[in-house]
Design a protein around this motif. Structure first.
Motif, PDB file in Angstrom:
ATOM      1  N   UNK A 209       0.821  -1.201   0.000  1.00 19.39           N
ATOM      2  CA  UNK A 209       0.000   0.000   0.000  1.00 19.39           C
ATOM      3  C   UNK A 209       0.863   1.262   0.000  1.00 19.39           C
ATOM      4  N   UNK A 210       1.918   1.272   0.786  1.00 20.41           N
ATOM      5  CA  UNK A 210       2.820   2.429   0.825  1.00 20.41           C
ATOM      6  C   UNK A 210       3.477   2.650  -0.531  1.00 20.41           C
ATOM      7  N   UNK A 211       3.934   1.585  -1.153  1.00 17.80           N
ATOM      8  CA  UNK A 211       4.577   1.700  -2.476  1.00 17.80           C
ATOM      9  C   UNK A 211       3.565   2.089  -3.546  1.00 17.80           C
ATOM     10  N   UNK A 212       2.349   1.562  -3.449  1.00 23.23           N
ATOM     11  CA  UNK A 212       1.305   1.899  -4.416  1.00 23.23           C
ATOM     12  C   UNK A 212       1.014   3.403  -4.382  1.00 23.23           C
ATOM     13  N   UNK A 213       0.967   3.971  -3.192  1.00 25.18           N
ATOM     14  CA  UNK A 213       0.724   5.408  -3.064  1.00 25.18           C
ATOM     15  C   UNK A 213       1.835   6.212  -3.739  1.00 25.18           C
ATOM     16  N   UNK A 214       3.072   5.703  -3.697  1.00 24.62           N
ATOM     17  CA  UNK A 214       4.194   6.391  -4.330  1.00 24.62           C
ATOM     18  C   UNK A 214       4.085   6.389  -5.851  1.00 24.62           C
ATOM     19  N   UNK A 215       3.593   5.292  -6.420  1.00 30.66           N
ATOM     20  CA  UNK A 215       3.588   5.174  -7.883  1.00 30.66           C
ATOM     21  C   UNK A 215       2.270   5.606  -8.525  1.00 30.66           C
ATOM     22  N   UNK A 216       1.257   5.894  -7.722  1.00 33.69           N
ATOM     23  CA  UNK A 216      -0.050   6.225  -8.306  1.00 33.69           C
ATOM     24  C   UNK A 216      -0.580   7.549  -7.783  1.00 33.69           C
ATOM     25  N   UNK A 217       0.304   8.502  -7.620  1.00 33.48           N
ATOM     26  CA  UNK A 217      -0.070   9.768  -6.986  1.00 33.48           C
ATOM     27  C   UNK A 217      -1.310  10.412  -7.605  1.00 33.48           C
ATOM     28  N   UNK A 218      -1.449  10.356  -8.924  1.00 34.98           N
ATOM     29  CA  UNK A 218      -2.567  11.050  -9.563  1.00 34.98           C
ATOM     30  C   UNK A 218      -3.781  10.151  -9.811  1.00 34.98           C
ATOM     31  N   UNK A 219      -3.633   8.833  -9.621  1.00 30.57           N
ATOM     32  CA  UNK A 219      -4.752   7.927  -9.904  1.00 30.57           C
ATOM     33  C   UNK A 219      -4.715   6.731  -8.961  1.00 30.57           C
ATOM     34  N   UNK A 220      -4.936   7.002  -7.699  1.00 34.50           N
ATOM     35  CA  UNK A 220      -4.910   5.943  -6.690  1.00 34.50           C
ATOM     36  C   UNK A 220      -6.160   5.075  -6.819  1.00 34.50           C
ATOM     37  N   UNK A 221      -5.969   3.761  -6.966  1.00 35.49           N
ATOM     38  CA  UNK A 221      -7.146   2.890  -7.022  1.00 35.49           C
ATOM     39  C   UNK A 221      -7.810   2.773  -5.654  1.00 35.49           C
ATOM     40  N   UNK A 222      -9.048   2.311  -5.643  1.00 30.78           N
ATOM     41  CA  UNK A 222      -9.712   1.973  -4.391  1.00 30.78           C
ATOM     42  C   UNK A 222      -9.035   0.711  -3.857  1.00 30.78           C
ATOM     43  N   UNK A 223      -8.783   0.662  -2.556  1.00 28.86           N
ATOM     44  CA  UNK A 223      -8.083  -0.469  -1.950  1.00 28.86           C
ATOM     45  C   UNK A 223      -8.933  -1.043  -0.819  1.00 28.86           C
ATOM     46  N   UNK A 224      -9.225  -2.340  -0.934  1.00 27.47           N
ATOM     47  CA  UNK A 224      -9.930  -3.074   0.113  1.00 27.47           C
ATOM     48  C   UNK A 224      -8.973  -4.095   0.703  1.00 27.47           C
ATOM     49  N   UNK A 225      -8.634  -3.938   1.979  1.00 25.88           N
ATOM     50  CA  UNK A 225      -7.868  -4.983   2.645  1.00 25.88           C
ATOM     51  C   UNK A 225      -8.796  -6.167   2.873  1.00 25.88           C
ATOM     52  N   UNK A 226      -8.349  -7.355   2.535  1.00 27.37           N
ATOM     53  CA  UNK A 226      -9.100  -8.593   2.755  1.00 27.37           C
ATOM     54  C   UNK A 226      -8.197  -9.489   3.591  1.00 27.37           C
ATOM     55  N   UNK A 227      -8.518  -9.632   4.860  1.00 31.03           N
ATOM     56  CA  UNK A 227      -7.600 -10.332   5.751  1.00 31.03           C
ATOM     57  C   UNK A 227      -8.345 -10.976   6.906  1.00 31.03           C
ATOM     58  N   UNK A 228      -7.635 -11.854   7.603  1.00 28.36           N
ATOM     59  CA  UNK A 228      -8.171 -12.458   8.817  1.00 28.36           C
ATOM     60  C   UNK A 228      -7.799 -11.628  10.047  1.00 28.36           C
ATOM     61  N   UNK A 229      -7.066 -10.535   9.836  1.00 29.18           N
ATOM     62  CA  UNK A 229      -6.684  -9.646  10.926  1.00 29.18           C
ATOM     63  C   UNK A 229      -7.946  -9.072  11.569  1.00 29.18           C
ATOM     64  N   UNK A 230      -8.086  -9.234  12.888  1.00 36.04           N
ATOM     65  CA  UNK A 230      -9.303  -8.765  13.548  1.00 36.04           C
ATOM     66  C   UNK A 230      -9.047  -7.720  14.634  1.00 36.04           C
ATOM     67  N   UNK A 231      -7.799  -7.383  14.872  1.00 34.57           N
ATOM     68  CA  UNK A 231      -7.464  -6.383  15.890  1.00 34.57           C
ATOM     69  C   UNK A 231      -7.889  -5.000  15.386  1.00 34.57           C
ATOM     70  N   UNK A 232      -8.799  -4.329  16.097  1.00 34.77           N
ATOM     71  CA  UNK A 232      -9.271  -3.013  15.638  1.00 34.77           C
ATOM     72  C   UNK A 232      -8.145  -1.998  15.433  1.00 34.77           C
ATOM     73  N   UNK A 233      -7.081  -2.097  16.215  1.00 37.23           N
ATOM     74  CA  UNK A 233      -5.956  -1.166  16.048  1.00 37.23           C
ATOM     75  C   UNK A 233      -5.246  -1.404  14.719  1.00 37.23           C
ATOM     76  N   UNK A 234      -5.116  -2.667  14.333  1.00 34.92           N
ATOM     77  CA  UNK A 234      -4.468  -2.998  13.057  1.00 34.92           C
ATOM     78  C   UNK A 234      -5.346  -2.567  11.879  1.00 34.92           C
ATOM     79  N   UNK A 235      -6.653  -2.750  12.023  1.00 38.50           N
ATOM     80  CA  UNK A 235      -7.579  -2.313  10.970  1.00 38.50           C
ATOM     81  C   UNK A 235      -7.508  -0.792  10.834  1.00 38.50           C
ATOM     82  N   UNK A 236      -7.488  -0.086  11.953  1.00 38.06           N
ATOM     83  CA  UNK A 236      -7.362   1.374  11.929  1.00 38.06           C
ATOM     84  C   UNK A 236      -6.044   1.788  11.277  1.00 38.06           C
ATOM     85  N   UNK A 237      -4.986   1.032  11.535  1.00 45.00           N
ATOM     86  CA  UNK A 237      -3.679   1.310  10.923  1.00 45.00           C
ATOM     87  C   UNK A 237      -3.761   1.192   9.402  1.00 45.00           C
TER      88      UNK A 237
END
Length: 128
Positions: free
Chosen positions: A66-94
């Motif tokens: 995600x960090x690298x994608x933001x660097x290479x797509x400054x003018x046309x950032x795609x929509x990004x959906x994280x799909x994960x088993x991560x359930x910690x609200x702090x990690x989701x907020x991150x």
């Protein structure tokens, strides 16, 4: 008019297959990558409209992607959906603070994924 493109970045072949079936049914063309490095290479060739992104992958994880994608797509950032088993609200907020548009828990079904894709506005791109 060309179909919008969805890139699925996940190290699980089964998850990629399930997600592909769902998003193709929503009218997207789909490409797949098994890790963040392969995903970035594909983004450099054709920037997707939507990225379904796993958190934990070998070589490059979802947050680094995600960090690298933001660097290479400054003018046309795609929509990004994280799909994960991560359930910690702090990690989701991150993930959201890092630039993800939303988050969906695995395992997901077609209704849940379609709802999340619609919520981030990626279905509107499909009919625009």
């Amino acid at each position: 008019m060309p179909k919008p493109l969805c890139l699925i970045v996940d190290d699980s072949r089964i998850i990629r297959k399930v997600a592909r079936r769902i998003v193709e049914g929503l009218g997207f063309d789909v490409s797949e990558a098994c890790d963040g490095i392969e995903g970035l290479e594909q983004c450099l060739q054709a920037m997707p409209d939507l990225v379904l992104l796993d958190w934990r992958m070998p070589t490059m994880d979802g947050m680094d992607f995600l960090a690298r994608l933001k660097e290479i797509s400054a003018d046309r950032m795609p929509k990004v959906l994280f799909c994960s088993m991560e359930s910690d609200p702090r990690r989701i907020a991150e993930a959201l603070a890092a630039g993800a548009d939303d988050y969906v828990m695995k395992p997901f079904d077609g209704d849940i994924l379609e709802s999340k894709i619609d919520e981030v506005g990626a279905l509107k791109a499909r009919v625009a």
